[in-house]
Design an enzyme around this catalytic site. Structure first.
Site, short mmCIF file in Angstrom:
data_model
loop_
_atom_site.label_atom_id
_atom_site.label_comp_id
_atom_site.label_asym_id
_atom_site.label_seq_id
_atom_site.Cartn_x
_atom_site.Cartn_y
_atom_site.Cartn_z
N CYS A 136 0.82 -1.21 0.00
CA CYS A 136 0.00 0.00 0.00
C CYS A 136 0.86 1.26 0.00
CB CYS A 136 -0.93 -0.02 1.21
SG CYS A 136 -1.92 1.48 1.31
N CYS A 139 -0.45 4.13 2.17
CA CYS A 139 -0.33 3.93 3.62
C CYS A 139 1.12 4.14 4.06
CB CYS A 139 -0.72 2.52 4.05
SG CYS A 139 -2.14 1.85 3.24
N ASP A 140 2.06 3.63 3.28
CA ASP A 140 3.44 3.54 3.75
C ASP A 140 4.44 4.44 3.04
OD1 ASP A 140 2.54 1.58 5.47
OD2 ASP A 140 2.95 -0.04 4.06
#
Ligand code: NAP
Length: 322
Positions: A136, A139-140
């Site tokens: 992701c 997200c990261d």
């Protein structure tokens, strides 16, 4: 404690499930929507959505999903958080077990459990998730500021993630197993024009190697020469598509060869009467937020017809849509 009885249960809260919830709630069916481990579905993992009609300047994925959820709630849809652990589709009402303990029964079911990110299945990959391996980018990505990283895959998602990651990383290498990309021309061009994006094509990843407890290198085989190479990297984003979430069905619905729920013709009817499927869990082809939302609408209309009178949905004709 006995099971709670519902007219309709909707499993999953991506664009398909939430659109089904809006329509079912507006049809006074008081749906219960089960929200699993990825509330809002894959769109909550993306940044800006530029192609959902009605948002001229784009909208952030999480905001779009939040709006859909609020809209469903406004019309009376109820939500319960949990993981559907099993279903019994052999009789009606259907039985649904959430978190192995909460029991529900429903006259009709809408399955909109979507799809989840696939992994390569190579050595070191799962062990290093959270330590340099991710599925992701939104997200990261933040954790890879000024780092040299990779995105594996040749589809639209890989192009989108690589482009997004250049906001943080100093260099993003797209690693793909063929020379040709699967991605659309527009997405390819956008990536090719980005000076921070490099390309490593026609290679097969075989192992992720660790350095000081984090990702240190990707081992690849060059498909042309057969030679093995180690390529240093500080992060690997695996972007090779998704698998439909159908494990909890335990073989009770007909699936296609790739594991997607099979639906009948233009309807959302599955192999079990009273069970309908919409969104990425039944769509191996389009997999867009807007197509998922469209099929969620269809599922709710199919349920409404089904509940109105036995198998009326199978008589669904163009004339009845007017
Ligand atoms: P996808 O189109 O299925 O592409 C998956 C990519 O991963 C392919 O290039 C595939 O290689 C590669 N791959 C699959 N298994 C692999 C393995 N075991 N090892 C190495 N590589 C592997 O998936 P996606 O990119 O997630 O896109 C899914 C759908 O969403 C598509 O319809 C896409 O158009 C859509 N989408 C649209 C947008 C947008 O328009 N903004 C953004 C993202 C996604 P091969 O090419 O060799 O098969």
């Amino acid at each position: 404690m006995g099971s709670k009885h519902l007219r309709v249960m909707i499993l999953g809260t991506g664009p398909a499930g939430l659109t089904a919830a809006i329509y079912a709630a507006r049809a006074n069916l008081a749906p219960l929507v089960i929200e699993g481990n990825e509330p809002g579905g894959q769109l909550t993992l993306t940044s800006e959505v530029e192609n959902f009609p009605g948002f001229e300047n784009g909208i952030m994925g999480p905001e779009l999903m939040n709006n859909m959820r609020n809209q469903a709630e406004r019309f009376g849809a109820e939500f319960a958080t949990g993981w559907v652990t099993s279903v019994n589709l052999s009789q009606r009402p259907f039985q649904v077990t959430v978190n192995d303990e909460d029991e529900y029964e429903a006259d009709a079911l809408i399955v909109s459990t979507g799809a989840s990110a696939r992994l390569l299945g190579i050595k070191g990959e799962t062990e290093l998730i959270g330590r340099g391996v991710s599925t992701c980018a939104t997200c990261d990505g933040f954790f890879y500021r000024n780092k040299r990283i990779m995105v594996i895959g040749g589809g639209d998602s890989a192009m989108e993630e690589a482009t997004f990651l250049t906001k943080f990383a100093s260099e993003v290498t797209i690693v793909h197993r063929r020379n040709e990309l699967r991605a659309s021309k527009f997405m390819q061009e956008r990536a090719r024009e980005n000076p921070k994006i490099k390309w490593l094509l026609n290679v097969t990843p075989v192992a992720v190697h660790e350095r000081e407890r984090k990702v240190g290198a990707l081992e690849v085989v060059d498909n042309a020469s057969g030679e093995t190479r180690m390529v240093d990297t500080e992060g690997i984003f695996v972007s090779i598509g998704h698998s439909p979430n159908t494990g909890f069905l335990n073989g009770q619905l007909k699936l296609d060869g790739a594991g997607y729920i099979v639906t009948e013709g233009v309807t959302t009817t599955t192999s079990v009467e009273g069970v309908f499927a919409c969104g990425d869990v039944m769509d191996p082809c389009y997999r867009q937020a807007i197509t998922a939302a469209g099929s969620g609408c269809k599922a709710a209309l199919d349920v409404e017809k089904f509940l109105e009178g036995s198998a009326a949905h199978s008589n669904w004709s163009l004339a009845s849509t007017t």
